[in-house]
Scaffold this motif. Structure first.
Motif, mmCIF file in Angstrom:
data_model
loop_
_atom_site.group_PDB
_atom_site.id
_atom_site.type_symbol
_atom_site.label_atom_id
_atom_site.label_comp_id
_atom_site.label_asym_id
_atom_site.label_seq_id
_atom_site.Cartn_x
_atom_site.Cartn_y
_atom_site.Cartn_z
ATOM 1 N N GLU A 69 18.556 -47.397 -4.687
ATOM 2 C CA GLU A 69 18.326 -47.576 -6.020
ATOM 3 C C GLU A 69 18.171 -46.577 -6.935
ATOM 4 N N LEU A 70 17.932 -45.360 -6.377
ATOM 5 C CA LEU A 70 17.371 -44.363 -7.014
ATOM 6 C C LEU A 70 18.626 -43.119 -7.173
ATOM 7 N N LEU A 71 19.141 -42.668 -8.207
ATOM 8 C CA LEU A 71 20.213 -41.740 -8.397
ATOM 9 C C LEU A 71 19.606 -40.568 -8.425
ATOM 10 N N ASN A 72 20.514 -39.765 -7.623
ATOM 11 C CA ASN A 72 20.164 -38.373 -7.479
ATOM 12 C C ASN A 72 21.333 -37.654 -8.311
ATOM 13 N N TRP A 73 20.827 -37.223 -9.550
ATOM 14 C CA TRP A 73 22.233 -36.693 -10.607
ATOM 15 C C TRP A 73 21.651 -35.344 -11.159
ATOM 16 N N ASP A 74 22.600 -34.662 -11.686
ATOM 17 C CA ASP A 74 22.127 -33.484 -12.488
ATOM 18 C C ASP A 74 22.284 -33.623 -14.048
ATOM 19 N N CYS A 75 21.216 -33.497 -14.831
ATOM 20 C CA CYS A 75 21.336 -33.773 -16.249
ATOM 21 C C CYS A 75 22.112 -32.646 -17.012
ATOM 22 N N CYS A 76 22.651 -33.008 -18.152
ATOM 23 C CA CYS A 76 23.608 -32.131 -18.589
ATOM 24 C C CYS A 76 22.557 -31.039 -19.337
ATOM 25 N N ASP A 77 21.416 -31.247 -19.750
ATOM 26 C CA ASP A 77 20.664 -30.133 -20.337
ATOM 27 C C ASP A 77 19.529 -29.558 -19.485
ATOM 28 N N GLN A 78 19.784 -29.703 -18.103
ATOM 29 C CA GLN A 78 18.747 -29.239 -17.208
ATOM 30 C C GLN A 78 18.722 -27.922 -17.135
ATOM 31 N N THR A 79 19.608 -27.017 -17.406
ATOM 32 C CA THR A 79 19.346 -25.380 -17.187
ATOM 33 C C THR A 79 18.782 -25.078 -18.522
ATOM 34 N N ASN A 80 18.870 -25.820 -19.744
ATOM 35 C CA ASN A 80 18.172 -25.305 -21.002
ATOM 36 C C ASN A 80 16.750 -25.717 -20.817
ATOM 37 N N THR A 81 16.445 -26.837 -19.836
ATOM 38 C CA THR A 81 15.192 -27.484 -19.756
ATOM 39 C C THR A 81 14.319 -26.657 -18.957
ATOM 40 N N TYR A 82 14.756 -26.351 -17.608
ATOM 41 C CA TYR A 82 14.033 -25.941 -16.606
ATOM 42 C C TYR A 82 14.386 -24.398 -16.063
#
Length: 204
Positions: A189-202
């Protein structure tokens, strides 16, 4: 399938770089295999490229009073605006058995029967959020257990009026979060996905 996709991509690149095999070969080698196979798109199940320190997870539950007062959307918005990533979400009528495991340390308390009555009085919306120091930050965002002592700007400080109806639950530690997530959610039930803005955030 991947070989066919590479052939199609090669033909497309050759149209843009006619007679330049070196440029075509270079661009083709840089194109991610995972994306060719459809696993790298946002919203699909994929292996996140973020380091573990950024992938810390916590459990947040909107309690029955928060659901009844239609506060779910505003609570979700606060975590999204903070930059955390939602990886699990569901609405359910909680059983006493599940609550007895969740509140196992409180079962001997005199207020426990009232707590059970409150938590089974209506549906609960439970979520798993992911991000850097998400457990510690979420506790600050939620505010003091007693709304009378919660600061303005926190969920409880803004929305709650009494300790018996404090709108939301947040895991209090990394260990607690892991235990609660396993209790409330199945792994699938948990999705392991890459958010489109993660490089800008982290990433620096």
């Amino acid at each position: 399938m991947v070989m066919l996709q590479r052939c199609i991509l090669k033909r497309i690149l050759q149209q843009f770089y006619p007679g330049n095999q070196e440029s075509t070969k270079c661009l083709l080698s840089r194109f991610p295999t995972a994306l060719l196979d459809g696993h790298g798109a946002v919203g699909h199940r994929s292996k996140s490229s973020l380091p573990d320190v950024v992938r810390e997870q916590t459990l947040i539950a909107v309690k029955p009073d928060g659901v009844q007062r239609r506060l779910v959307g505003q609570i979700i918005q606060r975590f999204e605006q903070r930059g955390f990533k939602l990886v699990g979400l569901k609405m359910l009528q909680v059983s006493e058995d599940l609550l007895s495991q969740h509140y196992c340390e409180m079962r001997t308390k005199p207020f426990y029967p009232r707590l059970l009555h409150y938590m089974t009085s209506g549906p609960v919306v439970v979520m798993v959020w992911e991000g850097h120091k998400v457990v510690e930050t979420s506790r600050m965002m939620v505010g003091h257990t007693n709304p009378a002592e919660a600061q303005a700007g926190t969920v409880r400080g803004d929305f709650s009026h009494h300790i018996s109806r404090n709108v939301v639950h947040a895991s209090d530690s990394l260990e607690g979060a892991q235990r609660e997530i396993q209790l409330w959610f199945q792994r699938k039930e948990l999705l392991n996905w890459d958010c489109c803005d993660q490089t800008n955030t982290y990433e620096a």
